[in-house]
Every structure is written in structure tokens, then in C-alpha cells.
Design a protein around this motif. Sequence first.
Motif, PDB file in Angstrom:
ATOM      1  N   TYR A 164      28.321  38.936  33.392  1.00 20.61           N
ATOM      2  CA  TYR A 164      28.787  39.240  33.186  1.00 20.61           C
ATOM      3  C   TYR A 164      29.908  40.206  34.190  1.00 20.61           C
ATOM      4  O   TYR A 164      29.653  40.637  34.414  1.00 20.61           O
ATOM      5  N   ILE A 165      30.788  40.488  33.818  1.00 20.79           N
ATOM      6  CA  ILE A 165      32.298  40.702  34.489  1.00 20.79           C
ATOM      7  C   ILE A 165      33.176  41.602  33.391  1.00 20.79           C
ATOM      8  O   ILE A 165      33.294  41.659  32.403  1.00 20.79           O
ATOM      9  N   PHE A 166      33.478  43.043  33.685  1.00 25.36           N
ATOM     10  CA  PHE A 166      33.570  43.947  33.156  1.00 25.36           C
ATOM     11  C   PHE A 166      34.854  44.941  33.627  1.00 25.36           C
ATOM     12  O   PHE A 166      34.429  45.247  34.921  1.00 25.36           O
ATOM     13  N   PHE A 167      35.618  44.783  33.487  1.00 29.77           N
ATOM     14  CA  PHE A 167      36.990  45.613  34.257  1.00 29.77           C
ATOM     15  C   PHE A 167      38.579  46.376  33.652  1.00 29.77           C
ATOM     16  O   PHE A 167      38.482  45.782  32.604  1.00 29.77           O
ATOM     17  N   ASP A 168      39.072  46.868  34.061  1.00 32.06           N
ATOM     18  CA  ASP A 168      39.936  47.545  33.586  1.00 32.06           C
ATOM     19  C   ASP A 168      41.466  46.696  34.348  1.00 32.06           C
ATOM     20  O   ASP A 168      41.892  46.331  35.105  1.00 32.06           O
ATOM     21  N   ILE A 169      42.388  46.918  32.863  1.00 31.72           N
ATOM     22  CA  ILE A 169      42.959  45.582  32.904  1.00 31.72           C
ATOM     23  C   ILE A 169      44.074  46.374  33.095  1.00 31.72           C
ATOM     24  O   ILE A 169      44.353  47.595  33.306  1.00 31.72           O
ATOM     25  N   THR A 170      45.617  45.478  33.691  1.00 30.65           N
ATOM     26  CA  THR A 170      46.541  46.365  34.203  1.00 30.65           C
ATOM     27  C   THR A 170      47.718  46.039  32.829  1.00 30.65           C
ATOM     28  O   THR A 170      47.478  45.613  32.252  1.00 30.65           O
ATOM     29  N   LYS A 171      48.649  46.802  32.550  1.00 27.32           N
ATOM     30  CA  LYS A 171      50.076  46.324  31.929  1.00 27.32           C
ATOM     31  C   LYS A 171      50.263  45.335  32.335  1.00 27.32           C
ATOM     32  O   LYS A 171      50.725  44.426  31.235  1.00 27.32           O
ATOM     33  N   SER A 172      50.106  44.329  33.142  1.00 25.94           N
ATOM     34  CA  SER A 172      51.040  42.941  33.216  1.00 25.94           C
ATOM     35  C   SER A 172      49.760  41.796  32.841  1.00 25.94           C
ATOM     36  O   SER A 172      49.947  40.629  33.361  1.00 25.94           O
ATOM     37  N   PHE A 173      48.688  42.198  32.430  1.00 22.07           N
ATOM     38  CA  PHE A 173      47.500  41.533  32.293  1.00 22.07           C
ATOM     39  C   PHE A 173      47.813  41.086  30.751  1.00 22.07           C
ATOM     40  O   PHE A 173      47.858  40.865  29.908  1.00 22.07           O
ATOM     41  N   ASP A 174      47.286  39.023  31.069  1.00 23.53           N
ATOM     42  CA  ASP A 174      47.844  38.392  30.069  1.00 23.53           C
ATOM     43  C   ASP A 174      46.286  37.653  29.740  1.00 23.53           C
ATOM     44  O   ASP A 174      45.412  36.889  30.174  1.00 23.53           O
ATOM     45  N   THR A 215      22.732  28.364  35.393  1.00 22.70           N
ATOM     46  CA  THR A 215      24.062  28.268  36.251  1.00 22.70           C
ATOM     47  C   THR A 215      25.104  28.719  35.752  1.00 22.70           C
ATOM     48  O   THR A 215      26.189  28.702  35.910  1.00 22.70           O
ATOM     49  N   SER A 216      25.101  29.815  34.696  1.00 23.88           N
ATOM     50  CA  SER A 216      26.180  30.599  33.795  1.00 23.88           C
ATOM     51  C   SER A 216      25.923  31.394  35.148  1.00 23.88           C
ATOM     52  O   SER A 216      27.163  32.480  35.242  1.00 23.88           O
ATOM     53  N   ALA A 217      25.038  32.096  35.796  1.00 26.75           N
ATOM     54  CA  ALA A 217      25.648  32.908  37.001  1.00 26.75           C
ATOM     55  C   ALA A 217      26.031  32.527  37.976  1.00 26.75           C
ATOM     56  O   ALA A 217      26.886  33.122  38.990  1.00 26.75           O
ATOM     57  N   GLU A 218      26.124  30.727  38.467  1.00 29.83           N
ATOM     58  CA  GLU A 218      26.880  30.374  39.260  1.00 29.83           C
ATOM     59  C   GLU A 218      28.093  30.596  38.788  1.00 29.83           C
ATOM     60  O   GLU A 218      29.114  30.660  39.504  1.00 29.83           O
ATOM     61  N   VAL A 219      28.671  29.928  37.870  1.00 28.73           N
ATOM     62  CA  VAL A 219      29.784  30.082  37.034  1.00 28.73           C
ATOM     63  C   VAL A 219      30.934  32.256  37.138  1.00 28.73           C
ATOM     64  O   VAL A 219      31.318  30.850  37.476  1.00 28.73           O
ATOM     65  N   LEU A 220      29.264  32.530  36.963  1.00 31.38           N
ATOM     66  CA  LEU A 220      30.194  34.272  36.941  1.00 31.38           C
ATOM     67  C   LEU A 220      30.875  34.436  37.952  1.00 31.38           C
ATOM     68  O   LEU A 220      32.244  35.260  37.970  1.00 31.38           O
ATOM     69  N   ASN A 221      30.013  33.630  39.386  1.00 34.37           N
ATOM     70  CA  ASN A 221      30.251  34.171  40.184  1.00 34.37           C
ATOM     71  C   ASN A 221      31.903  33.654  41.253  1.00 34.37           C
ATOM     72  O   ASN A 221      32.633  33.886  41.643  1.00 34.37           O
TER      73      ASN A 221
END
Length: 359
Positions: A178-188, A233-239
Motif C-alpha cells: 500500500y501507498i499512503f500520501f498527502d495530496i496537493t491541490k492539483s491532485f487529480d 506480484t502485488s508487491a512488484e506492482v506497488l513498487n
Amino acid sequence: MLPIDGEIDLEGTINLGEDPYETNCTEGNVYYLENSKASWAQANVWSSTKFNKATPDTERVPCSDDIVEFPANIQTTVTLPELPQHVRYIQVGDQQFTSATKFYNYVITGSDQPIQFFLNTLYSVGLVIGDTQCQSRSGCPCQDNILQIDCSSKYCPVPTCVHPIKPIGHCCKICGGYIFFDITKSFDIMEFKELVEKIVESYGSDKLEYHIGRLPNDKVQLVIVDKDEYEGTSAEVLNTINYNMKEHWVEGTKYAQISGSPLYKSGMAGKIFISMFFLVVCTIGMIYVYYYKVPEIRYPMMGRSLPTFLARIQRRSDSVVSLTRRDSVMTSTGRTAFRNPLYDSKRGRVQVEEEVTPQ
């Protein structure tokens, strides 16, 4: 009427066994059925076609654009949410409720209905009912008020990976990434979904399941898992997704985590090391046996006198070289002996004189 926390005490006796005064009772088995109880915030209570293995438990509750349905053929008691939750409308059997007021009147007067609703407060059902649609380019969270999910009834299978992960909102540890991140105002969020779909399809969309969740406070989480048994496979895709994410999407914190290799592959390195170790030992042993012959041990022949000790071990068996004195007597063994004329003998030593030739 009884208060919410009231109770009724019944006094009496229970007699086990056959009643001699009862002659018209047919025998049979009687089962006690426990009343089904559920909570709005309880894991595994809700089902939907939009749920998959990657969906967090916090997003398995009705979202603001969902229609909530209660089948008419069930008997259950549902505890309504404490924090306000927004839904499109509620369907109970054949009845449809498009406002919280109508649903509240149904709850307080529906004591004879098979589906009972339990209020957390006396004057509110904890629901906001109305048709709403997300208008934000960066997406909208499932609910503005995240409920504290009750994971007590959640069954958590044993993860089949080396380092299980626990994404935000999951009751159990899972295998994947999984990836968790803060988004900017321009995030689509649609642009981000297109990137995820493109990379997932390149690895095989029939092998993977993923979920993109828009969380409150301008945060986004992507969860990817293997659809069937975990193979990594899911770990490779996330990378790959993490590497191809655009920089202007992220502002501040960005956290990615994968669960590692499957358990059945985790011991391969150790097994290979042990196998190579024994192979080297066997090779060295074979080389030693080849260059250094094993000592020969002779046993006495049957029928002869038995010696009191075994034959002496000789490590060199090809030839024997001995050093003797030059004045020792040589005995004839049937072979011709040659003497060196330079040494003393009965004929005497040969004198060799140096002659100088004048020039």
C-alpha cells in the motif's frame, strides 16, 4: 413501556424429563435460536459488489453516495451509528426512506417489525439521508466522520507472507502493498486511477485487486493485493506505481510498504546454503580419499592362528627406500651387483692426477 436499559424477571421452574401427567405431547427436539445483533460500524456486516480483498474495513460501511438495503426476510437488531453518516436513501423491505425524519418515525414505532433498530440517542438516528454527489477533482472520502470499526467479529486468516502489512482502516494484517500520501491541490484522482489501471493491466488485471481510497484531511491510500494466493506480484506492482507517480501529486508525507516474499519461498536461501555446504564437504572428502589412501587393514585367514594384533598400517605402499653404510656386506641374491670404482675395494682406489700442459 420499558426503558432502554430495563429488564423483566420471570420466576418459575424448569422440569427436565418426561411429564407423567402429559399424555398428548409428541416428542421432538426444540432449539434455542440466539437473536442476531449487529452494529452499523461492525466489520463483515455489509456486502457490496464494489468491495474486494483490498477494500479497508473502514470503507466497507455505507458511503455518502450509497443506497442502504435491509432485506425483508431477515430478523436482526441493528445499532445505528453514533457519528452522523450520510447515505443516499434507506430501503427496508418494500419501504423506502428518503429523509431522516421518516426513518426516525419508523424506528420508534416499528416494535413489531422483524428488523429492529437501536438508537444511540433518543432524538436522532445518526443518519443524514439525501442524494449527494462528489464534485471535487481530487475525490471525496467515503464519510467525513470515520467510525470506529468494531473488529471483534472479524475473522483474520494467517498471512502467507514474510512481513504482513496493515493498511489504514484494515482490521487484519494482509499480504500485498500500500501507498499512503498527502495530496496537493492539483491532485487529480482520475489521473491517478488511470496510472494504476495501466500498470495493473501490464501485470495481469485478473491476478490483482486494488482499492483507491480518498481519506479526510487531503490524504489518499492505494492498496494492492494478489487476487488468489499471494505470489508477490502485488508487491512488484506497488513498487512500479510508486516509481512512476508524478511529483506534483504528493505534498508532504509519502509512505509505501510491501509484505515481502511468500512464506513457501522464505526458506529457499537457507536450504540452498545448507545444500551447498554439504556438497563442498562431500567434494573435499572425495579428494582426500583419492590422494590419501585409506589405511589397509588385514584380517587373518580363517583356519590359521590368529595374531594378537592387526597388521601394521602402512600409508606408503608403492616402494621402500632405505639408506645403508657403504662398507656393509652385500649379499648375493642371485642378481649381479655393480660396484662403484671410485670407492675403496680390493683393487684399490684409482688415482687421478691433473696434468698441466705448457703453452
